[in-house]
Design a protein around this motif. Structure first.
Motif, short mmCIF file in Angstrom:
data_model
loop_
_atom_site.label_atom_id
_atom_site.label_comp_id
_atom_site.label_asym_id
_atom_site.label_seq_id
_atom_site.Cartn_x
_atom_site.Cartn_y
_atom_site.Cartn_z
N UNK A 98 0.66 -1.27 -0.06
CA UNK A 98 0.04 0.10 0.01
C UNK A 98 1.09 0.97 -0.06
N UNK A 99 0.55 2.04 -0.87
CA UNK A 99 1.20 3.33 -0.86
C UNK A 99 0.95 4.44 0.02
N UNK A 100 -0.20 4.09 0.61
CA UNK A 100 -0.74 4.96 1.99
C UNK A 100 -0.28 4.43 3.17
N UNK A 101 0.35 4.98 4.10
CA UNK A 101 0.79 4.64 5.53
C UNK A 101 -0.69 5.23 6.37
N UNK A 102 -0.99 4.20 7.15
CA UNK A 102 -2.01 4.55 8.35
C UNK A 102 -1.36 5.66 9.42
N UNK A 103 -1.93 6.48 9.98
CA UNK A 103 -1.57 7.71 10.71
C UNK A 103 -0.66 7.14 11.69
N UNK A 108 4.92 5.82 13.81
CA UNK A 108 5.93 4.91 14.61
C UNK A 108 7.14 4.88 13.57
N UNK A 109 6.97 4.81 12.29
CA UNK A 109 8.02 4.82 11.28
C UNK A 109 8.81 6.09 11.63
N UNK A 110 8.54 7.21 11.67
CA UNK A 110 9.07 8.50 11.95
C UNK A 110 9.89 8.66 13.14
N UNK A 111 9.22 8.19 14.15
CA UNK A 111 9.85 7.90 15.52
C UNK A 111 10.73 6.96 15.27
N UNK A 112 10.75 5.75 14.93
CA UNK A 112 11.73 4.82 14.89
C UNK A 112 13.10 5.09 14.11
N UNK A 204 2.45 10.07 -5.28
CA UNK A 204 3.68 9.69 -4.61
C UNK A 204 4.22 11.10 -4.01
N UNK A 205 4.54 12.02 -4.80
CA UNK A 205 4.99 13.30 -4.52
C UNK A 205 4.07 14.26 -3.47
N UNK A 206 2.88 13.92 -3.84
CA UNK A 206 1.62 14.82 -3.28
C UNK A 206 1.59 14.50 -1.72
N UNK A 207 1.64 13.57 -1.54
CA UNK A 207 1.53 12.71 -0.14
C UNK A 207 0.39 12.12 0.47
N UNK A 208 -0.12 12.38 1.79
CA UNK A 208 -1.07 11.52 2.37
C UNK A 208 -2.38 12.31 2.57
N UNK A 209 -2.68 13.24 1.49
CA UNK A 209 -3.93 14.17 1.67
C UNK A 209 -4.88 13.19 0.80
N UNK A 210 -6.28 13.32 1.10
CA UNK A 210 -7.31 12.72 0.29
C UNK A 210 -7.17 13.23 -1.34
#
Ligand SMILES: *[C@@H]1O[C@H](CO)[C@@H](O)[C@H](O)[C@H]1NC(C)=O
Ligand SMILES: *[C@@H]1O[C@H](CO)[C@@H](O)[C@H](O)[C@H]1NC(C)=O
Ligand SMILES: *[C@@H]1O[C@H](CO)[C@@H](O)[C@H](O)[C@H]1NC(C)=O
Length: 334
Positions: A98-103, A108-112, A204-210
């Protein structure tokens, strides 16, 4: 008459001796000050140096690779260099690609990634859309990516899911056995070659907005452009992979020293070739180019290409530019 004379001489002697002692003591005090100044400036230098080394080692690169853009070739180079250059490369495997990550997974990824010192400096790569670390309360990593001419990427993907590639030839891809050409697919207006499916590099470059995931959304295109310029260290183009590698080596030699040489001299440079890629007909190209989705994806590609050429011009073409400090104040007086 005798005693007072000795007394006067004695007094003079005492005066001279005590004056000398005072002068020496002043000298000693001055020396103490100098030693103190020297010590503190030395400590400061050491502290600065430690800080700089720490910052240097803290480098985290996120490569949120777009599928079918030569990303495997590039990552292969990083894997080959990581031992010699002493950094880590980690693949971020997301369930079902999935190209979209849950919040919570973004957090967790950013923190890790931020706190995992043992891995630093590190290159993390995976097929997920851009997401913003500062929004989650973590410092910005260095994002990098590659972008490819949208139609070429689309066709490459079309044949890849049918025939696989020479990288993992044993793997049966999801459309294995389907031998329909891209031309025929477009002529028959089948859903797999629906131009709406070209909407991939923008999200991909836009991000995680709907809005990012709505084919043809103008805000998404603008956001993708903005991210390329402000939130990516570097976005290269597949067609000029060699220059992308050169720029990374020049900018972050700590990790990419020897990358260009490796790219040119190892036979891994074109690691992954999709098997059986047919050139599309003029008619097919015309149909695709009439679609507003292709036009917007292509606008993003052209934007990224122009910016990449701009960066290249000032970085690769003129290697003589120097940036030095001078007139540094206050000075230390030794
Ligand atoms: C990602 O993880 C899944 C499940 O653990 C695994 O089946 C898959 O092969 C992994 N993908 C890659 C590219 O390694
Ligand atoms: C990051 O995640 C890995 C794998 O789950 C774990 O082993 C490691 O301890 C984590 N690092 C930090 C700093 O949380
Ligand atoms: C190039 O690849 C072949 C196998 O595909 C291998 O036998 C050969 O050793 C490689 N050469 C170099 C220089 O890595």
């Amino acid at each position: 008459m005798f005693l007072p004379k000795i007394g006067l001489f004695g007094l003079l002697l005492i005066f001279v001796i005590s004056s000398l002692i005072i002068i020496y003591q002043i000298q000693i005090l001055k020396l103490h000050d100098k030693i103190y100044a020297l010590e503190s400036s030395l400590n400061e230098n050491v502290a600065t140096q430690n800080r700089q080394e720490k910052i240097h080692d803290d480098t985290v690169i996120i490569y949120n690779r777009v599928p079918k853009t030569a990303s495997t070739s590039f990552v292969g180079i990083a894997y080959d260099l990581c031992k010699k250059n002493n950094f880590h490369v980690l693949h971020v495997n997301v369930t079902a690609n999935s190209h979209v990550l849950s919040l919570n997974n973004q957090f967790e990824l950013a923190k890790n990634v931020t706190h995992w010192t043992a891995m630093k400096p590190a290159l993390y790569h995976g097929h997920f859309a851009y997401f913003d670390f500062p929004k989650l309360g973590f410092p910005k990593p260095l994002y990098i990516n590659l972008i490819r001419r949208p139609l070429d990427r689309f066709i490459s993907y079309y044949y890849f899911v049918r025939y696989g590639d020479n990288y993992r030839p044993y793997l049966v891809r999801k459309k294995h056995g389907n031998t329909m050409s891209f031309d025929e697919c477009v002529a028959r207006k089948l859903p797999e070659c629906d131009p709406n499916n070209l909407w991939l590099q923008v999200p991909f470059f836009c991000g995680h907005a709907a809005n990012c995931r709505k084919p043809g959304n103008k805000w998404a295109l603008a956001e993708a452009k903005k991210n390329i310029v402000t939130n990516y260290l570097l976005v290269g183009v597949t067609e000029e992979l060699q220059d992308f590698i050169s720029l990374l080596e020049i900018t972050i030699p700590r990790m990419f020293k020897g990358a260009l040489d490796h790219y040119l001299n190892s036979n891994k440079s074109h690691l992954r070739k999709t098997i059986q890629k047919e050139v599309p007909s003029e008619k097919t190209i015309k149909i695709i180019k009439e679609s507003p989705i292709w036009q917007m994806e292509n606008e993003l590609y052209d934007f990224a290409l122009e910016y990449f050429h701009f960066v290249k011009k000032y970085t690769l073409k003129d290697r003589n530019q120097k940036v030095v400090y001078e007139k540094v104040r206050p000075k230390y007086t030794w």
